[in-house]
Design an enzyme around this catalytic site. Structure first.
Site, PDB file in Angstrom:
ATOM      1  N   CYS A 122       0.808  -1.233   0.000  1.00 24.40           N
ATOM      2  CA  CYS A 122       0.000   0.000   0.000  1.00 24.40           C
ATOM      3  C   CYS A 122       0.839   1.280   0.000  1.00 24.40           C
ATOM      4  CB  CYS A 122      -0.967   0.003   1.179  1.00 24.40           C
ATOM      5  SG  CYS A 122      -2.109  -1.384   1.141  1.00 24.40           S
ATOM      6  N   HIS A 255      -2.722   7.463   2.440  1.00 22.26           N
ATOM      7  CA  HIS A 255      -3.249   6.184   1.964  1.00 22.26           C
ATOM      8  C   HIS A 255      -4.679   6.020   2.475  1.00 22.26           C
ATOM      9  CE1 HIS A 255      -3.853   2.101   0.970  1.00 22.26           C
ATOM     10  NE2 HIS A 255      -3.659   1.619   2.190  1.00 22.26           N
ATOM     11  N   ASN A 285     -10.106   0.495   0.077  1.00 20.13           N
ATOM     12  CA  ASN A 285      -8.639   0.488   0.086  1.00 20.13           C
ATOM     13  C   ASN A 285      -8.153  -0.135  -1.224  1.00 20.13           C
ATOM     14  OD1 ASN A 285      -5.928  -0.005   0.485  1.00 20.13           O
ATOM     15  ND2 ASN A 285      -6.170  -0.807   2.562  1.00 20.13           N
TER      16      ASN A 285
END
Ligand code: UT7
Length: 328
Positions: A122, A255, A285
């Site tokens: 990520c 993020h 996500n």
């Protein structure tokens, strides 16, 4: 080739962005209708997620990357053939090899650029952008395409409600060009491999089959605590390296994993919610794609204005984390 003299710094300037989300939004109630033992109240209350997008079978990371890249190149105003560096951040490549970056390069019709993938889950896009910035600042490369592209839906265990409701698919891209004016001001990258087990896909391709577990596994609370701890710290480190305070940042693009992590980070940094770009509600996500997706949205809707300072940051499996500060 542009070589730096002792007095002249070469900056990597962001001159284009683009993104792509596959298919229609899938709501929390849609997941319940698909048989997952969850609820909109649990998902939205714990994460801030309402919707995510899932790629169709033929939509791979490289195909989504191509659409995002075309849009970024159109904004930058030059042809793919003029790129001399292509970096793709992904943990869900089309194949073991060749890299998504090489597949993307082929699809773009570029035959000369250096092209490779970066694997930092990520925080992959932050790593890819920091690498591109170093290439440009060294004078070795002038025009870089940096992409985050993911199909996390392919590695989700639909029996594991603690993870399958969190993720979505998508791609985002930026074009960086060598310039005498800022530009990327500072970057900071870190990893702690002792935490590898808290977020992983522990399967291996071997002897013609998959050994071990091919699905995403996460110790949610450990990831949550680590994320809150490192994101504020790396933001501070990056701002310090650029000689500004965190409060002087115009936009924070963290993020997009969980609204509670985003809120805790911005609070620690002393930034009001109006300065934080949030897409987790609509995208879920999307791992390495989350930051460039949010960045592209905020550039295209006019929130991010020329001359403003933008701090992007990421955290993910590895355990990895990083930040980059740039002037738009
Ligand atoms: O991109 C990399 C970064 N990733 C992240 O940042 C994720 C970080 N972690 C998190 O965001 C949170 O830890 C989660 C959202 C994943 C989980 O939230 P939590 O508050 O830590 O919940 P939990 O895992 O402690 O689970 C609490 C309860 C459990 O039930 P009991 O044991 O208390 O009865 C779970 O079984 O919630 C239950 N649960 C669910 N219930 C309904 C877990 N998943 C679900 C679900 N729907 N989808």
């Amino acid at each position: 080739m542009m070589r730096p003299s002792s007095s002249q710094r070469i900056y990597a300037r962001l001159i284009g962005s683009g993104s792509f989300l596959p298919g229609n939004p899938v709501s929390n109630d849609d997941l319940v209708a698909r048989g997952i033992e969850t609820s909109h109240e649990w998902i939205f209350g714990r994460t801030g997620i309402r919707y995510r997008h899932f790629a169709a079978a033929e939509e791979t990371s490289s195909r989504m990357a191509k659409i995002a890249a075309d849009r970024a190149l159109a904004m930058a105003g030059f042809e793919a053939a003029e790129l001399d560096l292509i970096i793709v951040a992904t943990s869900t490549p089309d194949y073991v090899f060749p890299s998504v970056a090489c597949l993307l390069q082929g699809a773009l019709g570029n035959k000369k650029a250096a092209a490779f993938d970066v694997q930092a889950v990520c925080s992959g896009f932050i790593h890819a952008l920091a690498i591109a910035e170093k290439f440009i600042a060294s004078g070795s490369h002038r025009r870089a395409l940096v992409v985050g592209a993911e199909v996390f839906s392919r590695i989700l265990d639909w029996q594991d409600r603690a993870t399958c409701v969190l993720f979505g698919d998508g791609a985002g891209a930026v074009v960086l060009e060598a310039a005498e004016t800022p530009g990327v001001l500072a970057t900071a990258l870190h990893a702690d491999g002792s935490q590898a087990g808290i977020l992983s896909v522990p399967g291996q391709v071997r002897e013609g089959r998959i050994w071990g577990d091919p699905f995403l596994r996460m110790e949610g609370q450990s990831v949550f605590k680590n994320a809150v701890r490192v994101l504020a710290a790396v933001a501070e480190e990056c701002c310090q390296a650029a000689g500004i305070s965190c409060q002087a940042v115009d936009w924070l693009i963290p993020h997009q994993a969980n609204i509670r992590i985003i809120d805790a980070t911005s609070k620690k940094m002393g930034l009001p919610p109006e300065k934080v770009v949030v897409t987790v509600e609509r995208h879920g996500n999307t791992s390495a794609a989350s930051v460039p997706l949010a960045l592209d949205e905020a550039i295209r809707d006019g929130r991010i204005q020329k001359g403003q300072r933008v701090l992007i940051e990421g955290v993910g499996g590895g355990f990895t984390w990083g930040a980059a500060l740039f002037e738009f």
